[in-house]
Design a protein around this motif. Structure first.
Motif, PDB file in Angstrom:
ATOM      1  N   LYS A 169       0.934  -1.148  -0.127  1.00 43.54           N
ATOM      2  CA  LYS A 169      -0.128  -0.004   0.196  1.00 43.54           C
ATOM      3  C   LYS A 169       0.968   1.458  -0.148  1.00 43.54           C
ATOM      4  O   LYS A 169       0.721   2.092  -0.897  1.00 43.54           O
ATOM      5  N   PHE A 170       1.838   1.132   0.833  1.00 46.61           N
ATOM      6  CA  PHE A 170       2.857   2.527   0.834  1.00 46.61           C
ATOM      7  C   PHE A 170       3.270   2.531  -0.598  1.00 46.61           C
ATOM      8  O   PHE A 170       3.524   3.573  -0.789  1.00 46.61           O
ATOM      9  N   ARG A 171       3.831   1.380  -0.919  1.00 49.53           N
ATOM     10  CA  ARG A 171       4.787   1.594  -2.211  1.00 49.53           C
ATOM     11  C   ARG A 171       3.931   1.913  -3.569  1.00 49.53           C
ATOM     12  O   ARG A 171       4.130   2.993  -4.277  1.00 49.53           O
ATOM     13  N   GLU A 172       2.899   1.435  -3.523  1.00 57.05           N
ATOM     14  CA  GLU A 172       1.831   1.791  -4.539  1.00 57.05           C
ATOM     15  C   GLU A 172       1.322   3.490  -4.569  1.00 57.05           C
ATOM     16  O   GLU A 172       1.522   3.867  -5.435  1.00 57.05           O
ATOM     17  N   GLU A 173       1.027   3.739  -3.327  1.00 55.80           N
ATOM     18  CA  GLU A 173       0.795   5.249  -3.196  1.00 55.80           C
ATOM     19  C   GLU A 173       1.965   6.060  -3.348  1.00 55.80           C
ATOM     20  O   GLU A 173       1.923   7.332  -3.832  1.00 55.80           O
ATOM     21  N   ILE A 174       3.262   5.621  -2.946  1.00 64.20           N
ATOM     22  CA  ILE A 174       4.181   6.639  -2.623  1.00 64.20           C
ATOM     23  C   ILE A 174       5.362   6.426  -3.839  1.00 64.20           C
ATOM     24  O   ILE A 174       5.809   7.511  -4.499  1.00 64.20           O
ATOM     25  N   GLU A 201       7.069   5.386  -7.904  1.00 63.30           N
ATOM     26  CA  GLU A 201       6.763   4.885  -9.443  1.00 63.30           C
ATOM     27  C   GLU A 201       6.246   3.759  -9.640  1.00 63.30           C
ATOM     28  O   GLU A 201       7.034   2.751  -8.619  1.00 63.30           O
ATOM     29  N   PRO A 202       5.468   3.327 -10.510  1.00 59.92           N
ATOM     30  CA  PRO A 202       5.118   1.956 -10.584  1.00 59.92           C
ATOM     31  C   PRO A 202       5.970   0.838 -10.469  1.00 59.92           C
ATOM     32  O   PRO A 202       6.129  -0.380  -9.720  1.00 59.92           O
ATOM     33  N   LYS A 203       7.465   0.689 -10.851  1.00 63.88           N
ATOM     34  CA  LYS A 203       8.294  -0.458 -10.891  1.00 63.88           C
ATOM     35  C   LYS A 203       9.347  -0.177  -9.796  1.00 63.88           C
ATOM     36  O   LYS A 203      10.244  -0.973  -9.590  1.00 63.88           O
ATOM     37  N   LYS A 204       9.144   1.003  -9.160  1.00 68.24           N
ATOM     38  CA  LYS A 204      10.361   0.910  -7.907  1.00 68.24           C
ATOM     39  C   LYS A 204       9.724   0.479  -6.660  1.00 68.24           C
ATOM     40  O   LYS A 204       8.625   0.111  -6.317  1.00 68.24           O
TER      41      LYS A 204
END
Length: 185
Positions: free
Chosen positions: A63-68, A70-73
Motif C-alpha cells: 500500500k505504501f509502495r503503490e501510493e508513494i 513510481e510503478p516499478k520502484k
C-alpha cells in the motif's frame, strides 16, 4: 502545510519501519517483522498464523509502495515518504486518505500483534510491538495509558484508530495518540 512536529512524527515512523536501517523502506523490512514474530511465537514457516503475518506485513508495504513510488520502484526513500504525506495532509483528500491509512495501520497492528485474536491489544501485546520495533520500552506504560481512553487495560479498535489519526494529523504534542509509536527520536 504540515508542521515541524508532524514531520518529526513521520520521520520517526519511517525510521521504525526501516528495520534494516538502510534509509529505505523495502519489502524485506516488513517481512523481517513477520520473521521476528515467527521466531518469538515459535511458529513453523508453513503455519497459517505465520502466513497471515507475512500477508499483513506485505499488504502494508505494498500500500505504501503503490501510493508513494513510481510503478516499478521497489524502495521508498525518506524524502518520498515525507513528500507524499505532506501532500496527503495538505490536500483536499486528507480526510479520505487519512481514513484509508488509519484502517490499514489498524488492521496491520491487529493482524500482527493481537496474539490471542480477542479483538483487543493488551498491554503485553502492545509491549511486544515496542520490543519488535526496537522502541524504548521504558515509556510503553505511558504510551499505552495515553491511548487507553476507556481505562480498561486493553486497546479497542476505536482507541487505536483514534490514536493513529492523532499521530497522523495532530500538531499538538500533548494529544492522546502521539505516543502510539513511542517518544520521538
Amino acid at each position: 502545510m504540515i508542521s515541524s512536529y508532524q514531520k518529526r512524527k513521520l520521520v520517526h515512523l519511517f525510521k521504525l519501519l526501516d528495520v534494516n536501517k538502510n534509509g529505505y523502506l523495502q519489502l524485506g523490512d516488513f517481512l523481517s517483522i513477520a520473521g521476528t514474530l515467527r521466531k518469538k511465537m515459535n511458529l513453523s514457516e508453513h503455519s497459517s498464523r505465520y502466513q497471515t503475518l507475512c500477508g499483513s506485513c506485505q499488504a502494508l508495504y505494498e500500500k505504501f509502495r503503490e501510493e508513494i513510488c513510481e510503478p516499478k520502484k521497489r524502495t521508498i526513500a525518506l524524502r518520498e515518504w515525507l513528500d507524499y504525506f505532506t501532500e496527503v495532509l495538505d490536500s483536499d483528500r486528507e480526510e479520505e486518505l487519512v481514513e484509508d491509512y488509519k484502517t490499514l495501520i489498524y488492521s496491520f497492528l491487529f493482524d500482527v500483534f493481537d496474539d490471542n485474536n480477542d479483538g483487543y491489544i493488551s498491554r503485553e501485546e502492545y509491549g511486544e510491538m515496542y520490543e519488535i520495533y526496537g522502541i524504548d520500552d521504558k515509556n510503553v506504560d505511558e504510551a499505552f495509558t495515553s491511548i487507553d481512553v476507556f481505562a480498561d487495560d486493553r486497546l479497542s479498535k476505536y482507541e487505536l484508530i483514534n490514536a493513529i489519526e492523532v499521530f497522523l494529523t495532530s500538531d499538538e504534542p500533548s494529544d492522546r495518540g502521539n505516543l502510539i509509536f513511542g517518544h520521538l527520536s
